[in-house]
Scaffold this active site. Structure first.
Site: not given
Length: 330
Positions: A152, A276, A305
């Protein structure tokens, strides 16, 4: 779309019942799986960065340094070394015989006791300084080099780090997982009405993280944090002025990983899922057109995600993908 993909990698297929991007994303939060790292006890390290702060890190299997590349895991926004995805990856690489470093960013919960400052999506000088200090202490680690993995926001930091300083560190390969390489587009997606529950949850975490003692904040900064109603306002009123960016828009423009991909000189794979819920995939189509032979982009159909919970293995698919990538680049 798959560009410069890993040739021998099986396609990702989601594991029922986690069949949507949201369910893939939420699985770890809902189940809270216990990831046992006791077979490889970690040693607490404090690695110096600028301003007198120190980053907390957990080093596993020190005795293996110099035998296999050291895998460095960098968490995402509001995460830390104990995030489920970091622990799962640590177990995966340790089971394959690699030493592992779980590195916490400046101001994250484990680092906070020795950090007055805070991280952001482009503060790549922090992991560089920390790894440089580690290599000075553990010279054996340089013999087999480093494999850097960022998740991320940590993946965005990693891309910038590799582009700016990859050759100054013995990086053999790097990987980003679900990185917001276009921070502006990510902000717009994240603030869409469908994500309001995510937004409320993440904003609360960010505020607690930023204000935890001994964070060094002015009264104006504390007020800005308290009054932020969105993550963009948090970035615009706290992160941007604190670090000299021209508002949130300037921060996003200057720190997005996409702009740094042309300068990457070490093998890097960018993994992302087309469902995502937070990060749109358009930037990855653009990344695939960068034309840098060192960069491979792999966009999966499904995965959420930092999810990638696959039907064919209990280990997250992204870990196996990165291992396959390492096998290709040597």
């Amino acid at each position: 779309m798959t560009a410069h993909a890993v040739s021998d990698l099986p396609p990702f297929r989601p594991r029922p019942p986690w069949l949507t991007g949201d369910l893939q994303t939420l699985r770890n939060f809902l189940l809270r799986p216990r990831i046992d790292l006791r077979p490889w006890p970690g040693e607490r390290l404090w690695l110096p960065v600028s301003g007198g702060d120190q980053l907390a890190a957990s080093l596993h299997a020190r005795d293996w340094l110099g035998e296999q590349p050291l895998v460095v895991l960098i968490h995402g926004l509001s995460g830390c070394e104990d995030s489920v995805y970091v622990r799962a990856s640590a177990r995966f690489w340790l089971s394959l015989g690699h030493p592992v470093l779980r590195l916490n960013l400046r101001g994250s919960q484990p680092s906070r006791p020795r950090c007055r400052g805070h991280y952001h999506g482009g503060r790549s000088e922090d992991p560089y300084a920390a790894l440089d200090a580690l290599l000075s202490r553990e010279r054996a680690a340089a013999r087999q080099g480093l494999v850097l993995v960022g998740y991320s926001l940590g993946g965005n930091v990693l891309i910038k780090l590799v582009a700016e300083a990859g050759r100054r560190l013995p990086v053999r390969a790097a990987a980003s997982v679900s990185a917001p390489i276009d921070l502006e587009a990510t902000s717009q997606r994240f603030h869409a009405p469908r994500n309001r529950v995510y937004l409320r949850w993440l904003l609360g975490l960010l505020k607690r993280e930023a204000t935890a003692p001994p964070a060094e904040l002015s009264d104006a900064e504390r007020q800005a944090i308290a009054q932020a109603r969105t993550v963009r306002e948090f970035d615009d009123r706290f992160i941007a002025p604190r670090f000299g960016f021209d508002g949130a828009a300037g921060y996003y423009r200057d720190c997005s990983g996409l702009r740094f991909l042309p300068d990457v000189e070490t093998p890097l794979i960018a993994l992302h899922a087309d469902d995502d819920p937070w990060i749109p995939d358009a930037a990855y189509a653009e990344a695939a057109r960068v034309g840098n032979r060192n960069v491979r982009v792999h966009l999966t159909h499904g995965g959420g995600h930092v999810g990638f919970h696959a039907i064919d293995d209990t280990q997250p698919w992204h870990d196996r993908a990165i291992h396959a990538f390492m096998g290709e680049v040597g």
